[in-house]
Design an enzyme around this catalytic site. Sequence first.
Site, PDB file in Angstrom:
ATOM      1  N   SER A  68       0.845  -1.210   0.000  1.00 21.08           N
ATOM      2  CA  SER A  68       0.000   0.000   0.000  1.00 21.08           C
ATOM      3  C   SER A  68       0.870   1.247   0.000  1.00 21.08           C
ATOM      4  CB  SER A  68      -0.926  -0.001   1.221  1.00 21.08           C
ATOM      5  OG  SER A  68      -0.169  -0.210   2.411  1.00 21.08           O
ATOM      6  N   ASP A 106       5.681  -6.995   2.429  1.00 21.77           N
ATOM      7  CA  ASP A 106       4.886  -7.500   1.306  1.00 21.77           C
ATOM      8  C   ASP A 106       5.758  -7.847   0.109  1.00 21.77           C
ATOM      9  OD1 ASP A 106       2.134  -7.832   1.590  1.00 21.77           O
ATOM     10  OD2 ASP A 106       1.693  -5.694   1.314  1.00 21.77           O
ATOM     11  N   GLU A 138      -0.127 -12.374  -1.576  1.00 23.86           N
ATOM     12  CA  GLU A 138      -1.573 -12.443  -1.790  1.00 23.86           C
ATOM     13  C   GLU A 138      -1.942 -13.709  -2.566  1.00 23.86           C
ATOM     14  OE1 GLU A 138      -3.112  -8.821  -3.496  1.00 23.86           O
ATOM     15  OE2 GLU A 138      -2.140  -7.581  -1.968  1.00 23.86           O
ATOM     16  N   GLU A 205      -8.970  -9.681   4.158  1.00 20.36           N
ATOM     17  CA  GLU A 205      -9.310  -8.269   3.883  1.00 20.36           C
ATOM     18  C   GLU A 205     -10.646  -8.158   3.158  1.00 20.36           C
ATOM     19  OE1 GLU A 205      -6.297  -5.979   1.819  1.00 20.36           O
ATOM     20  OE2 GLU A 205      -7.677  -4.306   1.495  1.00 20.36           O
TER      21      GLU A 205
HETATM   22  O1  KIV Z   1      -0.427  -3.376   1.681  1.00 18.98           O
HETATM   23  C1  KIV Z   1      -1.043  -3.330   2.761  1.00 18.98           C
HETATM   24  O2  KIV Z   1      -1.014  -2.329   3.485  1.00 18.98           O
HETATM   25  C2  KIV Z   1      -1.815  -4.495   3.153  1.00 18.98           C
HETATM   26  C3  KIV Z   1      -2.774  -4.349   4.289  1.00 18.98           C
HETATM   27  C4  KIV Z   1      -3.890  -3.482   3.872  1.00 18.98           C
HETATM   28  C5  KIV Z   1      -3.215  -5.654   4.814  1.00 18.98           C
HETATM   29  O3  KIV Z   1      -1.691  -5.526   2.552  1.00 18.98           O
END
Ligand code: KIV
Length: 290
Positions: A68, A106, A138, A205
Amino acid sequence: MSTTFQLDTSTSRATPTPKPRKRLTVPRIRDHKKDGTTKEPLVMLTAYTARQAQLLDTHCDMLLVGDSLGQVIYGLDSTLPVTPEMMIAHGAAVVRGSYHSVVVVDMPFGSYEGSKEQAFDTASRIMAETGCAAVKLEGGEAMAETVAFLSNRGMPVMGHVGLTPQAVNVLGGYAARGRSQHEHEKIIADGKALEEAGAFSVVVEGVIEPIAISLTQSLEVPVIGIGASAQCDGQVLVTEDMLGMFERVPRFVKRYENIAEVIDKTVATYAEEVRARSFPTAEQTYQPKS
Ligand code: KIV
């Protein structure tokens, strides 16, 4: 208790006072849920910078360097253009700024879906270059083989099911998932496949609440909710959302502050003082020694 930091200007390391508790570990997060139940929910927030990590660290169990950051830091319109280099730069900053939380980074779009070997290369690079404790990816059943491959090779993986923003073009938008029976069953199957593959925790989510509750009850590993349910084993939010940095407030976000307004007022005062030549004053200027 709030933490203060003494900055070492030669290393840019900030030493916290009081001395931080020992850093949590992935097995401790995994074992926080015992016999299918969690007494005290796990606290997770996103962090993208060292200073932000310092401020959040004592209050959190996990810090997520989420992709994000594409929207929040870089002004992109989705997470799709985010690169491993971006994740590594911000991940390393968050590890440097934290002392207690488990830092999860991530894996960005296109860096792991091609094959389990591609995922291994990206995950090992992220872990080696940031010092983070785990990666997040994901996808559910389709990613199970990859999750097993990574976790059997020393890379703890957090899964992410339900609304998966990297799949926005397949999903057709960011609406809540699980309104049909088929989708409901698929999200539960995705979560179970990740757990069986060795994921130590799963983010769910943007799903209708009954799905979040039944996923939480179905898995032995902690289920972390965002736009999900208070019944989950933990919660995560994008920090800038909960601090009120943006005008748009998605339904699942609670704004705990209005930091955008604080910044606006503060900068307006600064601009006024600069234009009136009332800043800097004698207090902020250097004078010749007499
Ligand atoms: O990228 C992110 O911030 C996320 C959260 C919203 C779980 O994956």
